[in-house]
Design a protein around this motif. Structure first.
Motif, PDB file in Angstrom:
ATOM      1  N   GLY A  90     -23.217  17.357  61.170  1.00  0.00           N
ATOM      2  CA  GLY A  90     -22.045  17.243  62.039  1.00  0.00           C
ATOM      3  C   GLY A  90     -21.629  18.584  62.622  1.00  0.00           C
ATOM      4  O   GLY A  90     -21.690  18.782  63.827  1.00  0.00           O
ATOM      5  N   PRO A  91     -21.231  19.531  61.757  1.00  0.00           N
ATOM      6  CA  PRO A  91     -20.736  20.804  62.285  1.00  0.00           C
ATOM      7  C   PRO A  91     -21.811  21.730  62.864  1.00  0.00           C
ATOM      8  O   PRO A  91     -21.511  22.516  63.751  1.00  0.00           O
ATOM      9  N   PHE A  92     -23.077  21.657  62.379  1.00  0.00           N
ATOM     10  CA  PHE A  92     -24.052  22.658  62.824  1.00  0.00           C
ATOM     11  C   PHE A  92     -25.182  22.097  63.673  1.00  0.00           C
ATOM     12  O   PHE A  92     -25.905  22.838  64.321  1.00  0.00           O
ATOM     13  N   GLY A  93     -25.429  20.771  63.596  1.00  0.00           N
ATOM     14  CA  GLY A  93     -26.510  20.201  64.400  1.00  0.00           C
ATOM     15  C   GLY A  93     -27.732  19.858  63.569  1.00  0.00           C
ATOM     16  O   GLY A  93     -27.822  20.157  62.380  1.00  0.00           O
ATOM     17  N   LEU A  94     -28.686  19.204  64.239  1.00  0.00           N
ATOM     18  CA  LEU A  94     -29.855  18.634  63.563  1.00  0.00           C
ATOM     19  C   LEU A  94     -30.747  19.694  62.912  1.00  0.00           C
ATOM     20  O   LEU A  94     -31.170  19.544  61.767  1.00  0.00           O
ATOM     21  N   VAL A 128     -39.562  17.932  63.422  1.00  0.00           N
ATOM     22  CA  VAL A 128     -38.471  16.964  63.579  1.00  0.00           C
ATOM     23  C   VAL A 128     -37.917  17.025  65.004  1.00  0.00           C
ATOM     24  O   VAL A 128     -37.694  15.998  65.646  1.00  0.00           O
ATOM     25  N   TRP A 129     -37.745  18.251  65.488  1.00  0.00           N
ATOM     26  CA  TRP A 129     -37.228  18.408  66.838  1.00  0.00           C
ATOM     27  C   TRP A 129     -38.179  17.779  67.853  1.00  0.00           C
ATOM     28  O   TRP A 129     -37.779  17.043  68.754  1.00  0.00           O
ATOM     29  N   ALA A 130     -39.471  18.036  67.668  1.00  0.00           N
ATOM     30  CA  ALA A 130     -40.471  17.510  68.605  1.00  0.00           C
ATOM     31  C   ALA A 130     -40.474  15.976  68.577  1.00  0.00           C
ATOM     32  O   ALA A 130     -40.441  15.331  69.628  1.00  0.00           O
ATOM     33  N   VAL A 131     -40.507  15.394  67.370  1.00  0.00           N
ATOM     34  CA  VAL A 131     -40.639  13.938  67.272  1.00  0.00           C
ATOM     35  C   VAL A 131     -39.366  13.229  67.721  1.00  0.00           C
ATOM     36  O   VAL A 131     -39.400  12.344  68.574  1.00  0.00           O
ATOM     37  N   PHE A 132     -38.218  13.633  67.160  1.00  0.00           N
ATOM     38  CA  PHE A 132     -37.014  12.841  67.394  1.00  0.00           C
ATOM     39  C   PHE A 132     -36.342  13.164  68.717  1.00  0.00           C
ATOM     40  O   PHE A 132     -35.813  12.285  69.383  1.00  0.00           O
ATOM     41  N   VAL A 133     -36.338  14.426  69.102  1.00  0.00           N
ATOM     42  CA  VAL A 133     -35.626  14.793  70.328  1.00  0.00           C
ATOM     43  C   VAL A 133     -36.553  14.699  71.538  1.00  0.00           C
ATOM     44  O   VAL A 133     -36.228  14.043  72.528  1.00  0.00           O
ATOM     45  N   LEU A 134     -37.742  15.319  71.448  1.00  0.00           N
ATOM     46  CA  LEU A 134     -38.623  15.349  72.621  1.00  0.00           C
ATOM     47  C   LEU A 134     -39.304  14.011  72.855  1.00  0.00           C
ATOM     48  O   LEU A 134     -39.278  13.475  73.960  1.00  0.00           O
ATOM     49  N   VAL A 135     -39.938  13.434  71.823  1.00  0.00           N
ATOM     50  CA  VAL A 135     -40.718  12.211  72.021  1.00  0.00           C
ATOM     51  C   VAL A 135     -39.824  10.977  72.052  1.00  0.00           C
ATOM     52  O   VAL A 135     -39.865  10.190  72.998  1.00  0.00           O
ATOM     53  N   LEU A 136     -39.005  10.801  71.011  1.00  0.00           N
ATOM     54  CA  LEU A 136     -38.207   9.576  70.940  1.00  0.00           C
ATOM     55  C   LEU A 136     -36.926   9.657  71.749  1.00  0.00           C
ATOM     56  O   LEU A 136     -36.326   8.645  72.081  1.00  0.00           O
ATOM     57  N   GLY A 137     -36.500  10.859  72.070  1.00  0.00           N
ATOM     58  CA  GLY A 137     -35.321  11.026  72.909  1.00  0.00           C
ATOM     59  C   GLY A 137     -34.033  10.525  72.281  1.00  0.00           C
ATOM     60  O   GLY A 137     -33.141  10.039  72.973  1.00  0.00           O
ATOM     61  N   ILE A 138     -33.910  10.627  70.955  1.00  0.00           N
ATOM     62  CA  ILE A 138     -32.656  10.218  70.317  1.00  0.00           C
ATOM     63  C   ILE A 138     -31.624  11.313  70.572  1.00  0.00           C
ATOM     64  O   ILE A 138     -31.909  12.492  70.371  1.00  0.00           O
TER      65      ILE A 138
END
Lengths: 147, 503
Positions: A90-94, A128-138
């Motif tokens: 929450g306060p700092f990010g993924l 994690v950044w690559a899979v969830f943010v870049l690929v899956l776009g969550i």
């Protein structure tokens, strides 16, 4: 005469759980067999569970499960890792949350050494950044205030 | 046939093809790695399926399910450590083969056996599903109620170590399933005024905690067996003419046994594999060699468990009755998309049904490619220590749970369910029946209420109807048997059986 306390307490827990649900069910309309109310089904289930618990309880007098080996190290480190993730994201990010959680959980294995763990956690965070943010776009905040 | 062609056009769409590959790839991965189970990996992928079309989601989850049966034999053969419970029998002859320098042949043959077993399973699914749908259409709420109770009892009483404990877990699951708003009356139950509980306990969080987190508690710091790098060349994989000749009948026997066992409620791939090995010990020409590295001992069980995972879809998709916890999870994933599997699935969602079957064919071919030419990758993966695997799983669980509603409470809940699952295991209870009860519980309540409404409150009429009556009679027999087994064990000195791991 109790031979196995794990069996004893777990069976007692089942009796208590069934009893609690049955008791709470009485607070809802029971209805009739024809038109069952919301309390009917859980009431019956509660009784069944309490009954099953009692039968299992009888076994605690004659059976033993053998010595229990509780994995305290993984329990401690992994619980801490999951809690840290929940508190930090929450306060700092993924990414900070992932890094700290990876760091903590890796030490659940007694043979982990600090330097490889730091490198590993960094790689995992990038993944994690690559899979969830870049690929899956969550829609996650990667690092609060930065990304 | 037209339907199958249409199914292929669905399955060959770029999205479905991609997620089919993802599914079977991940399935092989978790199958190969000991300490990451099928149940855990399906639960891990559930949050992702919210972003997908239901058909695509189903194709991917199914791919993980049958894909793990392919990969599971790798660790059995090379490490004498089954990648998943249904591959445990493969250790008996697979590991001796590896010690004799025939690991390559064993790996090759298990892939072929898996493919043949899977194919026969799919053919049977295509043939029998329409027939079963015809029968299922004549069922009323009373029959469904009885069938579901029977499925639940069978799933726990047969497959688990202590039947009574399994049934207790089912009831606990059903009670957890009662939490939330009652559909018929709109009254919130067991929510204690907490708004977050109105929609009930989230299946994804429950499954991830019970199987993902608790599995890691149990195996982190424990699993140390790993492979010291060894290369498997393609040349060393080629079986001799003799190997083919000896395997062929075993593969067909295994496929037959697996297909039947898989379609029955409560018996899954693990039982299929054990049973087919037992049959080989009776009927195989080389039965004396079984256990010392005989090829029949790996061909039969591997064909059986793959046939079983395919036919397991028959009762799940045609009647909505899952035979195992993994199937229940897949059923639950469909429910979250608003699809309630049942006899009308084939007519209401023909694209989904036949698309799934077509994806099975594609998936099995992909698996053959993944497991034979690319076997070297999986073998090298076994050299990876577990301490590099489990933190990634934990992170995946955390991110997945958090992505549901972005709340801290959910993260705490998943940890809580993880601790619960670990505690249950320590006390000798299996968490898998709890999940089946949780998913089927609300449906059972609904069918019971409807059946009683139709019967005007007379429970006897349910017992008098031939189908529901006889099914409930079988339930009573199962319950009686469970009590009898428990009573026998209660005699002083009788050992508590070790719980068998769920699929």
């Amino acid at each position: 005469m109790i031979k196995d306390y794990r069996l004893f307490w777990s069976a007692l827990g089942l009796v208590a759980l069934g009893g609690t649900f049955a008791l709470l069910s009485l607070g809802y309309p029971l209805g009739t067999l024809h038109r069952m109310g919301p309390g009917f089904f859980p009431l019956v289930l509660g009784f069944i569970l309490a009954g099953l618990g009692l039968v299992i309880l009888l076994g605690a007098g004659t059976q033993t499960l053998g010595a229990a080996k509780v994995a305290w190290r993984p329990l401690g480190f992994i619980s801490a890792a999951i809690l840290a993730f929940g508190l930090l994201i929450g306060p700092f990010g993924l990414l900070p949350a992932t890094f700290v959680a990876a760091l903590l959980s890796a030490f659940a294995d007694a043979s982990s050494r600090p330097l490889p763990v730091v490198v590993y956690s960094a790689v995992l965070t990038a993944g994690v950044w690559a899979v969830f943010v870049l690929v899956l776009g969550i829609p996650f905040t990667a690092i609060r205030g930065v990304l | 046939m037209d339907m199958l062609i249409q199914g292929f056009s669905v399955a060959f769409s770029p999205d479905n093809l991609f997620y089919c590959l993802v599914g079977v790839f991940l399935g092989t991965l978790v199958g190969v790695l000991p300490g990451v189970g099928t149940l855990a990996s399906i639960s891990l992928l559930l949050p992702m399926t919210f972003y997908l079309d239901p058909t695509t989601a189903l194709i991917m989850l199914a791919g993980v399910y049958y894909g793990s049966e392919y990969g599971g034999s790798t660790a059995s053969i090379l490490l004498n450590l089954p990648g998943s419970p249904s591959n445990a029998v493969t250790c008996l002859d697979g590991y001796p083969m590896a010690q004799q320098g025939r690991a390559g042949v064993a790996l090759f043959m298990t892939s072929i056996a898996s493919f043949v077993g899977g194919s026969i399973g799919i053919l049977l699914m295509m043939g029998f599903s329409p027939l079963l749908v015809k029968i299922a259409f004549s069922f009323g709420p009373a029959e469904y109620f009885a069938l579901m109770v029977l499925g639940l009892l069978a799933a726990t009483a047969i497959a688990q170590g202590s039947p009574l404990k399994g049934i207790a877990m089912v009831v606990v699951g059903m009670l957890i399933g009662c939490v939330g708003m009652d559909i018929s009356s709109g009254i919130p139950r067991f929510t204690f005024g907490n708004m977050a509980l109105f929609e009930g306990v989230n299946m994804v969080i429950l499954a991830m905690g019970l199987f993902g987190v608790s599995e890691i508690f149990a195996s982190a710091n424990q699993l140390t067996a790993r492979l010291t790098a060894k290369d498997i060349t393609l040349r060393s994989m080629l079986p001799t003419r003799e190997d083919w000749r000896r395997s062929a009948p075993s593969i067909f026997r295994g496929s037959g046994i697996g297909s039947i066992i898989g379609a029955l409620p409560g018996t899954g791939a693990t039982i299929a594999a054990y049973l087919s090995y037992t049959v080989e010990k009776q009927v195989s020409k080389n039965r004396r060699q079984l256990g010392t590295g005989a090829i029949e001992g790996i061909s039969a069980p591997e064909a059986a468990n793959n046939a079983a995972v395919q036919t397991a879809f028959i009762p799940t998709l045609t009647m909505g009755i899952p035979g195992s916890a993994s199937m229940a999870l897949i059923l639950g994933a469909l429910m979250m998309h608003g699809i309630y599997a049942g006899p009308s699935t084939m007519t209401d969602h023909p694209d989904m049904f036949w698309g799934l079957i077509a994806s099975f064919w594609i998936g099995n071919v992909l698996l053959l490619l993944l497991n034979i030419p690319l076997v070297g990758i999986w073998v090298r993966l076994l050299a990876l220590p577990y301490r590099y695997i489990f933190p990634a799983v934990i992170i995946f669980i955390c991110v997945g749970v958090y992505s549901l509603t972005y709340s801290f409470t959910d993260v705490v809940l998943v940890l809580g369910f993880g601790l619960l699952g670990y505690g249950l295991k320590l006390a000798g209870y299996e968490p898998a029946p709890l999940l089946i009860g949780f998913i089927l519980g609300p449906l059972i309540e609904e069918y019971l209420r409807r059946a009683m409404l139709l019967a005007r409150g007379d429970f006897l009429t349910i017992l008098q109807r031939p189908i529901s009556g006889s099914m409930l009679l079988v339930c009573a027999l199962l319950l009686g048997w469970a009590l009898y087994v428990t009573w026998r064990r209660y005699r002083p000195g009788a050992p508590e059986p070790l719980p068998t791991p769920a699929e």
